[in-house]
Design an enzyme around this catalytic site. Structure first.
Site, PDB file in Angstrom:
ATOM      1  N   LYS A  99       3.908 -21.790  15.923  1.00 19.02           N
ATOM      2  CA  LYS A  99       3.574 -22.150  17.299  1.00 19.02           C
ATOM      3  C   LYS A  99       2.518 -23.261  17.322  1.00 19.02           C
ATOM      4  CE  LYS A  99       5.717 -18.202  18.495  1.00 19.02           C
ATOM      5  NZ  LYS A  99       6.964 -18.077  19.242  1.00 19.02           N
TER       6      LYS A  99
ATOM      7  N   TRP B 186       7.034  -8.045  21.904  1.00 19.70           N
ATOM      8  CA  TRP B 186       6.541  -8.076  20.524  1.00 19.70           C
ATOM      9  C   TRP B 186       5.622  -6.901  20.236  1.00 19.70           C
ATOM     10  CZ3 TRP B 186       9.601 -10.617  17.717  1.00 19.70           C
ATOM     11  CH2 TRP B 186      10.235 -11.760  18.210  1.00 19.70           C
TER      12      TRP B 186
ATOM     13  N   ASP C 134      -2.055  -9.365  16.999  1.00 20.07           N
ATOM     14  CA  ASP C 134      -1.021 -10.356  16.727  1.00 20.07           C
ATOM     15  C   ASP C 134      -1.327 -11.571  17.592  1.00 20.07           C
ATOM     16  OD1 ASP C 134       1.232 -11.925  16.537  1.00 20.07           O
ATOM     17  OD2 ASP C 134       2.645 -10.368  17.154  1.00 20.07           O
TER      18      ASP C 134
END
Length: 368
Positions: free
Chosen positions: A200, A104, A176
């Site tokens: 999440k 990511w 992030d």
């Protein structure tokens, strides 16, 4: 007869607290006696406005966010932020610094490369992203447009542990935190911008939380004026995240999850539970006499995503097949890594981790 609820270890969209789902079920058709679902309410109406503001208030309260920051509810997931951040803050003639700790962060850097110049102040890619680089090995500069990090790496099962040294960096720090936000207390004032997809720890997919310093956005106002309005953070600050129609049901679900977190005892309690759950699975790995091999170095182990390998591909397939028969879901490792991954976000109950640990122990005894 309805099927019983399974042990959900999916990486995202992920498990939601059962009590939250029951609240949503009870309110689905008739929210607060208004005669219609929250999904049917106007985003400009009083009923939704209360949900919107309560969600913001809970985020600020639980994370101890002061008035220097704005909390935004945006769309497009973290992937949209990969582009929105450099569009707003990466001026021509400057470079953004991306610390690479997994897929990511690679994708975030790649997106920024379309917009401006970047470099990597540290990377663990050469070692298959098995660790988080030590702070004294990360190169930063006061001339960095910003330093970007990914707090938890879902694919590789690694996470940043200590944010105190961030105070020594002389550039804005962006993070992030999609896969570990609200899993433990963090020093928000060490960051200039935090973003996280909700799917999440915060709710279903559809809403992205952005926590950003007002003065950072103000410093780049002139630079951002060249952008389409919807791509500017200032637009969403001025519009209270209502510039365009927000994902109202996702925000309602997030507000309900945040209420649950508060009722459970807040982020300190989330941390305590998450440490206990992770300890169960890491114990099964460590006590398997090498049958299970964890992907991440011990010092970088994630509390959210526990990743491990088995001795052969055949045993991995057998493990996953038997796990599915025992009503475990989502244990396949990411396709780029293989093996097994258990994502144990806030809503995954201790019982599920205990049952998985027992299954791991029994499987190892049978096959090693």
């Amino acid at each position: 007869m309805p099927r019983e609820r399974i042990h959900n270890f999916n990486a995202g969209p992920a498990a939601l607290p059962e009590s939250v789902l029951r609240v949503a079920q009870d309110e689905l058709l008739n929210y607060k006696q208004t005669g219609m679902s929250i999904m049917e309410h106007s985003h400009r109406g009083n009923s939704y406005e209360q949900v919107h503001e309560e969600a913001k208030t809970l985020i600020k309260e639980l994370m101890n966010i002061d008035d220097r920051y704005e909390v935004l509810f945006l769309q497009g997931g973290a992937s949209h932020q990969f582009a929105m951040i450099p569009y707003n803050f990466l001026k021509r003639g400057t470079r953004a610094n991306y610390v690479l700790t997994g897929s990511w962060s690679e994708k975030a850097k790649k997106e920024a490369n379309y917009i401006g110049q970047t470099y990597s102040g540290a990377s663990s890619k050469a070692d298959h992203y098995t660790y988080i680089p030590a702070f004294d090995t990360i190169k930063t500069s006061k001339d960095d447009a910003y330093v970007h990090l990914t707090s938890n790496n879902t694919i590789y099962g690694t996470a940043w542990k200590d944010y105190e040294p961030l105070k020594e960096w002389n550039a804005p720090v962006f993070a992030d935190m999609s896969s570990d936000i609200f899993s433990r207390p963090i020093p928000v004032d060490h960051f200039d911008l935090i973003y996280a997809g909700a799917q999440k720890n915060l709710g279903p997919s559809g809403v992205t939380v952005v926590i950003v310093k007002r003065d950072l956005v103000e410093r780049f106002t002139e630079h951002a004026e060249q952008l389409p309005a919807i791509m500017r953070y200032q637009t969403h600050i001025e519009g209270n995240s209502l510039y365009n129609t927000p994902p109202t049901f996702a925000i309602y679900m997030m507000k309900t999850v945040l209420t649950w977190i508060k009722e459970q005892g807040g982020l300190e309690e989330m941390k305590r539970r998450n440490e206990q759950k992770a300890a169960l699975l890491y114990h099964a790995i460590d006590e398997s006499n090498g049958f299970y091999k964890g992907h991440s170095d011990n010092a970088s182990r994630s509390l959210m995503n526990v990743t491990w390998m088995l001795p052969t591909e055949e045993l991995t397939k057998q493990f996953l097949t038997e796990a599915s028969e025992k009503l475990f879901s989502g244990l396949n490792g990411h396709r780029s890594v293989g093996g097994v991954r258990a994502s144990i976000y806030n809503a995954v109950p201790m019982e599920s981790c205990e049952v998985l640990q027992n299954f791991m122990d029994e499987f190892a005894k049978k096959h090693r």
